[in-house]
Design an enzyme around this catalytic site. Structure first.
Site, short mmCIF file in Angstrom:
data_model
loop_
_atom_site.label_atom_id
_atom_site.label_comp_id
_atom_site.label_asym_id
_atom_site.label_seq_id
_atom_site.Cartn_x
_atom_site.Cartn_y
_atom_site.Cartn_z
N CYS A 101 -28.18 13.87 41.38
CA CYS A 101 -27.61 15.17 41.00
C CYS A 101 -26.23 14.98 40.37
O CYS A 101 -25.89 15.63 39.39
CB CYS A 101 -27.49 16.08 42.22
SG CYS A 101 -29.06 16.43 43.04
N CYS A 152 -26.00 13.84 46.64
CA CYS A 152 -27.22 13.47 45.92
C CYS A 152 -26.79 12.71 44.67
O CYS A 152 -26.39 13.33 43.68
CB CYS A 152 -28.00 14.73 45.57
SG CYS A 152 -29.33 14.49 44.39
#
Length: 173
Positions: A95, A92
């Site tokens: 993230c 991600c």
């Protein structure tokens, strides 16, 4: 790499560790160690392996079960401390963008002195925790105080822009 008197190659501990990591398969859902190089420091994350290995300051506790996170929240209810939970996923990019900011806040003296608990939940490994807290987008950061969710930030750019202000708001209230 060093060479012995007999001509055999010797590996330093760091060279051996890097060699081991270079052969570890990285990818979604595996149980390997991932590396995050930040500020000339090496940190290890994933699946609780060396999750408390930090050079200085605070600590991000990786939470792997619903009962564990509930115990932490109950523990902080009695002392009124803030719990900040970062929900992230493997592979991600937003993230990964937020991770060093979250790490820096966990090491900040102003928050460690206030007893702020920084937790990390990997939604790939612990979807039940994400479901319990109604997290369906990541990164998501939740702010829990007195056993109740006070606020949340969803999305990489929003977290990047507002995380420090939100932690400050609830840690010092």
């Amino acid at each position: 790499m060093l060479t012995s008197k007999t001509g055999h190659r010797l590996f330093t501990a760091s060279a051996l560790l890097m060699l081991l990591v270079s052969f570890a398969p990285f990818g979604q859902g595996n149980k390997s160690i991932s590396w995050n190089m930040q500020s000339s420091k090496t940190r290890m994350f994933r699946n609780g392996i060396f999750s408390a290995f930090f050079v200085r300051g605070g600590e991000i506790r990786e939470v792997g079960s619903l009962s564990e996170i509930e115990d932490i929240i109950i523990e902080t209810v009695t002392n009124g401390k803030l719990v900040v939970i970062d929900f992230a996923a493997y592979n991600c990019p937003p993230c990964e963008m937020v991770a060093p900011i979250y790490l820096d806040l966990s090491e900040s003296e102003e928050f460690t002195e206030k007893g702020v608990q920084f937790l990390k939940v990997n939604v790939n490994d612990s979807p039940d925790i994400a479901t319990k807290f109604n997290v369906d987008g990541w990164p998501s950061v939740l702010f829990i105080q007195e056993g109740k969710e006070q606020d949340r930030i969803v999305g990489g750019n929003a977290v990047k822009l507002r995380l420090y202000d939100m932690v400050t708001k609830y840690a010092f209230s």
